[in-house]
Scaffold this motif. Structure first.
Motif, PDB file in Angstrom:
ATOM      1  N   VAL A  19      38.048  50.141  29.677  1.00  0.00           N
ATOM      2  CA  VAL A  19      38.850  51.277  29.212  1.00  0.00           C
ATOM      3  C   VAL A  19      37.931  52.393  28.701  1.00  0.00           C
ATOM      4  CG1 VAL A  19      40.548  52.037  27.499  1.00  0.00           C
ATOM      5  CG2 VAL A  19      40.900  49.887  28.728  1.00  0.00           C
ATOM      6  N   GLY A  23      38.333  55.937  30.313  1.00  0.00           N
ATOM      7  CA  GLY A  23      39.155  56.820  29.475  1.00  0.00           C
ATOM      8  C   GLY A  23      40.553  56.291  29.256  1.00  0.00           C
ATOM      9  N   GLU A  24      41.323  56.197  30.296  1.00  0.00           N
ATOM     10  CA  GLU A  24      42.677  55.640  30.239  1.00  0.00           C
ATOM     11  C   GLU A  24      42.901  54.797  31.485  1.00  0.00           C
ATOM     12  OE1 GLU A  24      45.444  58.898  27.905  1.00  0.00           O
ATOM     13  OE2 GLU A  24      45.498  58.866  30.091  1.00  0.00           O
ATOM     14  N   LEU A  54      42.808  49.290  20.871  1.00  0.00           N
ATOM     15  CA  LEU A  54      43.345  50.133  21.937  1.00  0.00           C
ATOM     16  C   LEU A  54      44.641  50.790  21.488  1.00  0.00           C
ATOM     17  CD1 LEU A  54      42.970  47.940  25.183  1.00  0.00           C
ATOM     18  CD2 LEU A  54      41.426  49.722  24.329  1.00  0.00           C
ATOM     19  N   TYR A  65      46.593  52.519  28.533  1.00  0.00           N
ATOM     20  CA  TYR A  65      45.748  52.132  27.405  1.00  0.00           C
ATOM     21  C   TYR A  65      44.528  53.043  27.306  1.00  0.00           C
ATOM     22  CZ  TYR A  65      48.635  48.025  27.081  1.00  0.00           C
ATOM     23  OH  TYR A  65      49.704  47.191  26.918  1.00  0.00           O
ATOM     24  N   SER A  66      44.162  53.334  26.062  1.00  0.00           N
ATOM     25  CA  SER A  66      42.962  54.101  25.767  1.00  0.00           C
ATOM     26  C   SER A  66      42.345  53.542  24.485  1.00  0.00           C
ATOM     27  CB  SER A  66      43.296  55.580  25.593  1.00  0.00           C
ATOM     28  OG  SER A  66      44.189  55.759  24.519  1.00  0.00           O
TER      29      SER A  66
END
Length: 109
Positions: A19, A23-24, A54, A65-66
């Motif tokens: 991740v 980034g995402e 996250l 998710y980031s």
């Protein structure tokens, strides 16, 4: 579960690395990088989200998710404090060893 405990698992640590690199990512994109079942990936993501490593946002049916920058910064600050403490201990040890070496050198004269 705290962030460090969540990251003690190799799969979760690799998810975070993935991740961070991208980034995402959606849960599906994350799952495509592992040879484990979607429910297992979902469990790991739940742990990482509940430990605030996250962030997750929903877009329609997707879960994206980031990294949680605040949590990562808190972990970094804690680690830097530990490194600082160890450096102080090692500096003190170095001074002590230097003192002993000087005393031994003086005694040999």
């Amino acid at each position: 579960m705290n962030a460090f405990a969540a990251l003690a698992d190799d799969t979760r640590m690799e998810i975070v690395r993935l991740v961070a690199k991208n980034g995402e990512l959606t849960s599906t994109e994350i799952g495509q990088n592992f040879k484990i079942s979607p429910p297992a990936i979902s469990h790991h993501l739940k742990v990482l989200k509940s430990s605030k490593v996250l962030n997750m946002k929903k877009e329609a049916q997707k879960r994206i998710y980031s990294l949680n920058g605040t949590s990562i910064n808190e972990m970094q600050d804690w680690l830097l404090d530990i490194v600082d403490l160890w450096n102080k201990h090692l500096d003190k040890l170095d001074r002590y060893v230097s003192k002993i070496k000087k005393e031994r050198a003086r005694d040999k004269k």
